[in-house]
Design a protein around this motif. Structure first.
Motif, PDB file in Angstrom:
ATOM      1  N   SER A 210      24.242 -20.574  -7.860  1.00 46.90           N
ATOM      2  CA  SER A 210      24.032 -20.996  -9.244  1.00 46.90           C
ATOM      3  C   SER A 210      22.731 -21.773  -9.359  1.00 46.90           C
ATOM      4  O   SER A 210      22.182 -22.270  -8.380  1.00 46.90           O
ATOM      5  CB  SER A 210      25.196 -21.877  -9.690  1.00 46.90           C
ATOM      6  N   ALA A 211      22.242 -21.878 -10.590  1.00 49.77           N
ATOM      7  CA  ALA A 211      21.012 -22.629 -10.844  1.00 49.77           C
ATOM      8  C   ALA A 211      21.192 -24.088 -10.434  1.00 49.77           C
ATOM      9  O   ALA A 211      20.264 -24.711  -9.919  1.00 49.77           O
ATOM     10  CB  ALA A 211      20.619 -22.515 -12.307  1.00 49.77           C
TER      11      ALA A 211
ATOM     12  N   LYS B  27      18.864 -25.938  -7.787  1.00 47.27           N
ATOM     13  CA  LYS B  27      18.148 -27.148  -8.182  1.00 47.27           C
ATOM     14  C   LYS B  27      18.486 -28.299  -7.233  1.00 47.27           C
ATOM     15  O   LYS B  27      17.602 -29.039  -6.810  1.00 47.27           O
ATOM     16  CB  LYS B  27      18.479 -27.520  -9.620  1.00 47.27           C
TER      17      LYS B  27
ATOM     18  N   SER C  96      11.639 -20.273 -14.393  1.00 49.54           N
ATOM     19  CA  SER C  96      12.883 -19.495 -14.431  1.00 49.54           C
ATOM     20  C   SER C  96      14.097 -20.379 -14.699  1.00 49.54           C
ATOM     21  O   SER C  96      15.228 -19.907 -14.610  1.00 49.54           O
ATOM     22  CB  SER C  96      13.080 -18.761 -13.102  1.00 49.54           C
ATOM     23  N   ASP C  97      13.850 -21.640 -15.024  1.00 48.91           N
ATOM     24  CA  ASP C  97      14.937 -22.601 -15.245  1.00 48.91           C
ATOM     25  C   ASP C  97      15.833 -22.696 -14.007  1.00 48.91           C
ATOM     26  O   ASP C  97      17.057 -22.646 -14.090  1.00 48.91           O
ATOM     27  CB  ASP C  97      15.734 -22.232 -16.493  1.00 48.91           C
ATOM     28  N   CYS C  98      15.171 -22.773 -12.861  1.00 47.99           N
ATOM     29  CA  CYS C  98      15.835 -22.957 -11.560  1.00 47.99           C
ATOM     30  C   CYS C  98      16.728 -21.778 -11.180  1.00 47.99           C
ATOM     31  O   CYS C  98      17.728 -21.941 -10.486  1.00 47.99           O
ATOM     32  CB  CYS C  98      16.633 -24.260 -11.532  1.00 47.99           C
ATOM     33  N   GLN C  99      16.366 -20.589 -11.607  1.00 50.02           N
ATOM     34  CA  GLN C  99      17.160 -19.399 -11.328  1.00 50.02           C
ATOM     35  C   GLN C  99      16.604 -18.581 -10.161  1.00 50.02           C
ATOM     36  O   GLN C  99      17.193 -17.584  -9.786  1.00 50.02           O
ATOM     37  CB  GLN C  99      17.196 -18.499 -12.573  1.00 50.02           C
TER      38      GLN C  99
END
Length: 105
Positions: free
Chosen positions: A8-9, A13, A71-74
């Motif tokens: 998961s992101a 993170k 990528s918003d931590c993706q």
């Protein structure tokens, strides 16, 4: 629907962001040391080559951080990218320790 095999992101993170910050810190510290000090146990060419490798790793790291944040931590990072950075940081630690030992003598 998210693939259950992908992290998961939040996990990325939590794990990846501090790791990238560590690489940034150690590359920056080593960059500064090699630009501002002469390593008496290295030739000028060896020191210049190590500094060049650090500068290249910093560029790569900045690109990875931009992708990660965009990528918003993706986005994860392949171990084939991380392993050479880890080896370079280890080499930098050794150079730094040796430099500080020679300064203490």
């Amino acid at each position: 629907m998210q693939d259950a095999n992908l992290p998961s992101a939040d996990l990325l993170k939590t794990v990846l962001e501090p790791l990238l910050e560590d690489f940034e810190y150690w590359f920056g510290r080593s960059h500064q040391l090699l630009e501002n000090e002469t390593m008496p146990f290295m030739s000028d060419q060896e020191q210049s080559q190590l500094l060049g490798r650090i500068k290249q790793a910093e560029l790569e790291l900045n690109a990875v951080k931009m992708l990660f944040n965009a990528s918003d931590c993706q986005v994860g990072i392949d171990m084939a990218t991380l392993a050479p950075w880890h080896q370079l940081v280890t080499e930098c630690w050794k150079v730094g320790m040796r430099f500080h030992q020679t300064q203490a003598q």
